[in-house]
Design an enzyme around this catalytic site. Sequence first.
Site, PDB file in Angstrom:
ATOM      1  N   ASP A   1       0.822  -1.206   0.000  1.00 22.47           N
ATOM      2  CA  ASP A   1       0.000   0.000   0.000  1.00 22.47           C
ATOM      3  C   ASP A   1       0.858   1.258   0.000  1.00 22.47           C
ATOM      4  O   ASP A   1       2.039   1.232   0.352  1.00 22.47           O
ATOM      5  CB  ASP A   1      -0.896   0.037   1.248  1.00 22.47           C
ATOM      6  CG  ASP A   1      -2.122  -0.847   1.121  1.00 22.47           C
ATOM      7  OD1 ASP A   1      -2.415  -1.293   0.005  1.00 22.47           O
ATOM      8  OD2 ASP A   1      -2.780  -1.088   2.151  1.00 22.47           O
TER       9      ASP A   1
ATOM     10  N   LYS B   1      -3.550   3.395  -2.623  1.00 24.92           N
ATOM     11  CA  LYS B   1      -4.790   4.149  -2.759  1.00 24.92           C
ATOM     12  C   LYS B   1      -4.582   5.559  -2.227  1.00 24.92           C
ATOM     13  O   LYS B   1      -3.921   5.776  -1.224  1.00 24.92           O
ATOM     14  CB  LYS B   1      -5.931   3.496  -1.967  1.00 24.92           C
ATOM     15  CG  LYS B   1      -6.268   2.085  -2.402  1.00 24.92           C
ATOM     16  CD  LYS B   1      -7.428   1.550  -1.577  1.00 24.92           C
ATOM     17  CE  LYS B   1      -7.815   0.143  -1.993  1.00 24.92           C
ATOM     18  NZ  LYS B   1      -6.787  -0.838  -1.609  1.00 24.92           N
TER      19      LYS B   1
ATOM     20  N   MET C   1      -8.854   8.919   9.009  1.00 30.37           N
ATOM     21  CA  MET C   1      -9.220   9.540   7.719  1.00 30.37           C
ATOM     22  C   MET C   1     -10.140  10.733   7.955  1.00 30.37           C
ATOM     23  O   MET C   1     -11.164  10.897   7.294  1.00 30.37           O
ATOM     24  CB  MET C   1      -9.889   8.503   6.798  1.00 30.37           C
ATOM     25  CG  MET C   1      -9.011   7.296   6.506  1.00 30.37           C
ATOM     26  SD  MET C   1      -9.918   5.867   5.880  1.00 30.37           S
ATOM     27  CE  MET C   1     -10.679   5.239   7.404  1.00 30.37           C
TER      28      MET C   1
END
Length: 275
Positions: A51, A73, A187
């Site tokens: 990632d 991502k 997030m």
Amino acid sequence: MPPDAMMNAAPPMPSGHAGHVWLVGAGPGDPDLITVKGVRALQAADVVIYDRLASAALLAHCRPDVVRISVGKRAGLHSVPQDGIHALLIAHARAGRNVVRLKGGDPFIFGRGGEEMIALRRQGIPVSIIPGVTAASGCAAATGIPLTHRDLAGGVSLIAAHRQEDARDLDWTALAADRQRTLVFYMGLSRAEHVGMELMLHGLSGTTPVALVACGTTSKQRAVRCLLADLGAVARRCDLVSPCLIVVGQVVALADPALVAWARSRQEPVPACPV
């Protein structure tokens, strides 16, 4: 398999045994925070699928001939969709390879590790989990904020600030009700104002201490603390970038002042966030 991933993939090789997949937590950003077991898995890997939030420095533990596939991502941009990642893991394991899926933080905390584990199990592919330091504990340690404290917080909740479009909204009443609990929103930078408003609308005091920690545990770490009532304004004015964690609760008052800048009010300028 997606075309861009195919370009990085090794050709199929005959094998007399099924491969194995390790879902490995890379930790919150500092490459030294990976576990010894995670390093050993990287050293044994034939393929590493990693990632964006996993430190690139960790790939130095791999053999020179390892196949490296980035599936990173970013907000609004997925280089490889989740189904494509499943397909990559399955294809390489079926070819008899030892596969490490290197994931930022911990695989089972907002890392979709559970989804990948289920996809592999359904195909009869053996999968092992190697935990990692999740962002909440990493950022807390890096800023001197204890997530629990006998006098201030008897529990902690880890919450995804971003929800899928069809997901139910958070139970804000329950989150705001327990004053002896630390809330950690993952997030959360683009949702900071919404988080602050909902918690106050559901009864949490606007004087509750809050910290925003961006790029925690890395050389790019920036952190600022304020009151809940000022969260949205501070998030807009302070030069922070994702990934960013929001910590809400009385324990934030214990933050190391050398590591976390203090924004006193909406009217005052936000001080430079410490390096």
